[in-house]
Design an enzyme around this catalytic site. Structure first.
Site, PDB file in Angstrom:
ATOM      1  CB  ALA A 172      -0.918   0.006   1.216  1.00 37.89           C
ATOM      2  N   GLY A 198       1.129  -5.954   0.565  1.00 33.58           N
ATOM      3  CA  GLY A 198       0.135  -6.122  -0.478  1.00 33.58           C
ATOM      4  C   GLY A 198       0.724  -6.604  -1.792  1.00 33.58           C
ATOM      5  CD  GLU A 239      -2.321  -8.920   1.629  1.00 29.18           C
ATOM      6  OE1 GLU A 239      -3.280  -9.450   2.210  1.00 29.18           O
ATOM      7  OE2 GLU A 239      -2.121  -7.683   1.635  1.00 29.18           O
ATOM      8  CD  GLU A 254       0.734  -6.947   5.128  1.00 25.87           C
ATOM      9  OE1 GLU A 254       0.349  -6.872   3.949  1.00 25.87           O
ATOM     10  OE2 GLU A 254       1.468  -7.883   5.543  1.00 25.87           O
TER      11      GLU A 254
END
Length: 299
Positions: free
Chosen positions: A101, A146, A149, A169
């Site tokens: 992010a 992310g 991910e 995270e």
């Protein structure tokens, strides 16, 4: 279930593309500059491979509102594109796949805006996961938070041996929020996934291969695209096969993994029923009898 599956088997006419592959925006309606994700449709013997290139170098391809919107719009077009038989996801920024992010942008968001953004990002990765054709992630640079991910949402992953990756995270007092807590334990084991997430451990491509996170690891080359080249090799292996069969195989596997074995058999049966009336199946039988390579059209 039948409605879901039959929606995936449809044909559409596609425009002719030039002989030389080129980066383009296609005709997608995009947010921001529209350049955050570039589309490359390969030609010649690689026709049918669509390459999506992450292109936000100033922010290490971090997910911003603009990138998420651009990517989402492109995926909405590709999922209806019978001309795309395999999708390869790569970075156009050397040394980085995706840094997760955009924390600079997120710092200025309210709590409600953060919640909406994470929901949108989660839906984006689900859209990648649910593309009807195989998706290969090529990790030639760091895939963190992310970014990893997103790679986990793909069907197959290749990585350079020196690529750094991890779900980091918890270092920021949050958790993977775009599907990482669900996909990683399904790929590995719950206990190993917990260890990697709880510790926020960063590991390289070799370690990722040993754990089973990536399918293939390759030595990085001078042009810093070794994982991408390996991904293209895999895509080329898939191309000659019946596209409807490949799509139905993906659907049967993905849906079957979410249910008990008996229900999984039923899903396989329904998926198989979708390939029986296709022209491609008859072409495969005819080519076998005539001892030649089949020419599949996705029909």
């Amino acid at each position: 279930m039948t409605f879901l599956i039959t929606n995936l088997v449809r044909s559409s006419s596609r425009p002719a593309f030039g002989q030389v592959a080129r980066l383009c925006k296609a005709n997608y309606s995009v947010a921001a500059t529209g350049q955050e994700v570039l589309v490359e449709r390969l030609s010649g013997e690689q026709k049918g491979i669509t390459v999506l290139g992450l292109n936000r170098p100033e922010a290490k391809n971090a997910f911003s509102r603009g990138l998420v919107q651009t990517f989402s719009n492109i995926l909405n077009e590709i999922k209806r594109d019978n001309g795309s038989r395999v999708v390869v996801l790569r970075s156009l920024t050397p040394g980085i796949f995706c840094a997760g992010a955009d924390l600079k942008e997120r710092k200025g968001m309210s709590e409600e805006e953060v919640k909406e953004f994470v929901t949108g990002l989660r839906q984006l990765l689900i859209a990648i996961e649910q593309l009807p054709m195989p998706v290969i992630a090529a990790l030639d640079g760091a895939a963190l938070g992310g970014g990893l991910e997103m790679a986990l949402a793909c069907d197959i992953r290749t990585a350079a041996n020196n690529t750094k990756m991890g779900l980091v995270e918890t270092k920021l007092a949050i958790i993977p929020g775009a599907g990482g807590t669900q996909r990683l334990p399904r790929i590995l084991s719950p206990s190993l996934a917990k260890e990697l997430i709880f510790t926020a451990r960063v590991f390289n491509g070799e370690e990722a291969k040993e754990m089973g996170i990536v399918n293939h690891v390759v030595p990085q080359n001078e042009t810093k695209d070794a994982a991408y080249r390996k991904a293209l090799t895999l895509a080329e292996e898939i191309l000659p096969n019946g596209p409807v069969g490949v799509r139905m195989a993906k659907l049967a596997i993905d849906k079957g993994m979410q249910v008990d074995l008996s229900t999984g058999y039923s899903i396989e049966e329904v998926c198989y029923a979708q390939v029986i009336p296709t022209k491609d199946r008859m072409e495969g039988l005819k080519a076998f009898a005539e001892k030649r390579k089949p020419v599949y059209k996705g029909e």
